[in-house]
Every structure is written in C-alpha cells, then in structure tokens.
Scaffold this motif. Structure first.
Motif, PDB file in Angstrom:
ATOM      1  N   UNK A  96      31.403   7.293 -33.391  1.00  0.00           N
ATOM      2  CA  UNK A  96      30.571   8.464 -33.120  1.00  0.00           C
ATOM      3  C   UNK A  96      30.689   9.504 -34.214  1.00  0.00           C
ATOM      4  N   UNK A 120      28.249   8.761 -36.866  1.00  0.00           N
ATOM      5  CA  UNK A 120      26.903   8.542 -36.339  1.00  0.00           C
ATOM      6  C   UNK A 120      25.964   9.568 -36.911  1.00  0.00           C
ATOM      7  N   UNK A 165      19.422   9.852 -35.663  1.00  0.00           N
ATOM      8  CA  UNK A 165      19.293  10.336 -34.299  1.00  0.00           C
ATOM      9  C   UNK A 165      18.703   9.301 -33.354  1.00  0.00           C
ATOM     10  N   UNK A 166      17.672   8.590 -33.714  1.00  0.00           N
ATOM     11  CA  UNK A 166      17.037   7.716 -32.734  1.00  0.00           C
ATOM     12  C   UNK A 166      16.350   6.577 -33.445  1.00  0.00           C
TER      13      UNK A 166
END
Ligand code: SF4
Lengths: 172, 221
Positions: A165, A168, A171-172
């Motif tokens: 995470x 990360x 976003x999508x």
C-alpha cells in the motif's frame, strides 16, 4: 521384537558401535543411538545391511520430557524386504542431528520438512530452508508448545500488505 | 429528465436520476451482469466442484458466466474456491488487485467464507480478512447449484448498481478496498463447545473440554 529374542538381521553390521535395541511395540526393529554415532550407524546400515532406501525422517516432540526431541529415521531394504527404525533423542535447547543427505539424497526434503515443523537442525544439510512455511516465519508449528491457532498467523501478510500500500500510486 | 448529469451517488439531494441516465444504467448493468468473466481461484477441493460447475452438466454458460480466464486482467468475478492459506494470501490479493474495475468476489465454500473446519495457524479465517466479498456460499463443498444461485444473487446485486454515477459523478478518491480485517470473526463463536469439537476426528475423545489430555511425561530410557 524384543531385544533379547533373536538377534536382528543387521546385528553383525553394527558390531562395535554403541547402540540399544528397544521394543517399539509394533514389531519393527528399533535402534536407539546417540547423535554422535547416528551418522556412522546409518552409514553402516546402508552399506553393510543393505538398507538402500530412507523412507522417512521425522521427529517427535516429547515436551516436557528432556531430551525433548526424538528424531526418527525409517529405512527400507528392498532386497531383504524388511525395515528398521532409528531413534535419536536430542535436547530441546540445542536440537540438531547430522544430516543423512550424503547417504540418501532422497532424505533432503524430509529433513527440510522436519526443520520447518520441529526446528531440529540437520548439520551438513546442503540447503536447509523451510519446506512449507514462509521463509521468514519465526515458529515451528508442530512443536507441542505451539498453539493451534498460531502466533500472529497474519503477521507476514500484513507486513507485505503495508509495503504494497505504501508503494500504491495508480488510483483506479 | 433527459440529463446525464444528475446521477451522484454521494449526494444527499432528493433529485432523481433522469430517464436517459436510468436507461443507460439499466443497459450497462444488464450487459455487465450477463457477461461475468470468472477468475477461477481453485485452491483445494472446492476447485473440483468449480470445474463441474463450468463443465457441460451444470453449464454456467446459461447464465453468461462461462468464460473462465486464467489471467486476472480479463476477469471481473473472482471465485475463491477453497482453503486460502496465509502463504497464498499474498497471491490472492495480488490477483484481486490485477483485476480491472468493476469487480466482484464470491467466496465459495465454508473454507473461503470463514476458514471452515481449519481453525489453524496456516489458514485465513475467511477471505474477507483480506478481500471485500460480495456473496458467501456455504457448503463443504457447495453443490454447483448453490454457486449458480450465488451468481444469480450477484446478478441481482449488479442490477442495483449505479455505474454512470461513478463514471460521471465528481471524482471520488479511490477507496482502499479491504476486507473486514476481523481475523477471528467466527459466526459460531457463541455456541457452547463440547469435547467432540475439540477432537472432531476422534470419537473416543470424550474427556471434558477443560481437562488436559493425559500425556506421558516420563523419559524413555
Ligand atoms: S469448503 Fe470443504 S470442499 Fe471446499 S475447500 Fe473447504 S474443505 Fe474443501
């Protein structure tokens, strides 16, 4: 078999090597030996008594007794069609036995599993890594003092998840 | 009426979505629910039942979900079928992350729903500890009919979604899609346990639950 009844077939091969025949209660001849002489005994069983196959290397945790672990080798002779079991007790604070991978290469993964599950080290093993549990795992699950539900079973996953995470971005 | 704009899932205004928007939503949902592409994550015995489900006898193609692909990049339905171990959990989570949105998860069998009978150090006590799950299927293993039922329930759920709102509405920060994180969630936790629970495989183990089993302590000579 009882130790006194008839001498087992492999008795001449072990002449001069200190060992004990014990009654295991299931009819399989069982030898108990100290770990200093374990490798010599296994080598003699292979070379002079024809036990060409090591079918099992495992351990028993006798907590709270001491010496705590009992490493068990089971050997099979295909030409004589018989088996023998070798017990070796090792103390809980320093559990190690000599590896027998140089005698039977097939014992490699058995010894790795035994190290993984019981924490018994095999001195001289070429590649003593864990077999089943993750390499960073701290405990040995088949020990008697290991709780059934485990000790923080999700720790390694959560650590991995936190790292993932942190890196990360998309976003999508 | 007739506008594409007013669909906003986060808004509290009583404005209803317009006709075009609802029709488009209906159409998108209809096409999504009737062409689910399952990613078969067959981890143990339930995986065998999953093969039966995808085969000709139970024929998942009748419900539009037969195109099982073994790459998560092409799938939108993760079927977790089997016992998930903590060592495998990283792989399962990676597979879930690689699936493109929108995506749904079915936990097939008691193992993936709650850990099942494996109350153990090695087994994830329910995949909802690491993933968001949409439908749970009980059974050990569930019959393929039960999984078909789960897929029908999922289709009903997809019907109620609002894809256009997500597309056209104000940009929403990505939600950290997580499981409940409740590691020890056990639905039967409150039940009284008996000695047989402690030794489910040993019919002779009838000592009371709080008594420790007799153990040989003497050192063998
Ligand atoms: S729920 Fe039952 S059949 Fe399914 S993986 Fe678990 S043990 Fe196997």
């Amino acid at each position: 078999m009882t130790a006194g009844a008839t001498a087992p077939r492999f008795a001449p091969a072990l002449a001069g090597l200190e060992h004990r025949l014990v009654d295991s209660g299931d009819g399989m001849p069982t030898i108990e030996v100290a770990r200093e002489r374990l490798h010599e005994l296994l080598a003699r069983l292979r070379d002079r008594a024809g036990f060409g196959m090591c079918t099992l290397v495992t351990a028993v945790d006798h907590l709270p007794a001491e010496p705590r672990f009992q490493v068990t080798h089971q050997l099979l002779s295909l030409e004589h069609r018989d088996r023998v079991r070798v017990h070796c007790r090792v103390p809980g604070n320093d559990p190690w036995v000599p590896s027998c991978v140089d005698l039977w290469p097939g014992a490699n993964w058995s010894e790795r599993e035994c190290w993984d599950m019981f924490g018994v080290r095999f001195a001289g093993h070429p590649d003593l890594r864990r077999l089943l549990m993750p390499e960073e795992y701290d405990h040995h699950p088949l020990r008697k003092d290991f709780p059934q539900g485990g000790i923080e079973p999700d720790r390694l996953y959560r650590e991995w998840d936190r790292k993932r995470r942190a890196g990360w971005s998309e976003p999508r | 009426m007739g506008s594409l704009r007013p669909v906003d899932p986060g808004s509290t205004s009583p404005a209803q979505p317009g006709f075009v928007a609802t029709s488009a939503n209906w159409l998108i949902n209809w096409s999504r629910k009737n062409s689910l592409w399952p990613m078969p994550l067959g981890l143990s015995c339930c995986g065998i039942e999953l093969m039966g489900l995808l085969g000709p006898k139970f024929d998942l193609a009748r419900f539009g979900a037969e195109a099982a692909r073994f790459t998560p990049r092409q799938c939108d339905l993760l079927l977790v079928a089997g016992t998930l171990t903590w060592k495998m959990a990283q792989a399962a989570r990676t597979i879930y992350d690689q699936m493109p949105d929108p995506k749904w998860v079915i936990a097939m069998g008691v193992c993936s729903s709650t850990g099942g009978m494996y109350d153990s150090y090695a087994v994830v006590q329910g995949v909802d500890s690491i993933l968001p799950v949409d439908v749970y299927v009980p059974g050990c293993p569930p019959r393929p009919d039960a999984v078909i039922d789960a897929i029908l329930k999922l289709q009903k759920r997809i019907e109620r979604e609002n894809p256009l709102g997500r597309l056209l509405g104000p940009a929403v920060a990505p939600r950290p899609e997580e499981g409940t994180g409740a590691l020890d969630y056990q639905p039967n936790r409150g039940l009284r346990r008996t000695a047989l629970d402690k030794h489910p495989h040993d019919p002779k183990a009838r000592f009371p639950i709080d008594e420790t089993p007799p153990r040989r302590t003497e050192v063998q000579p």
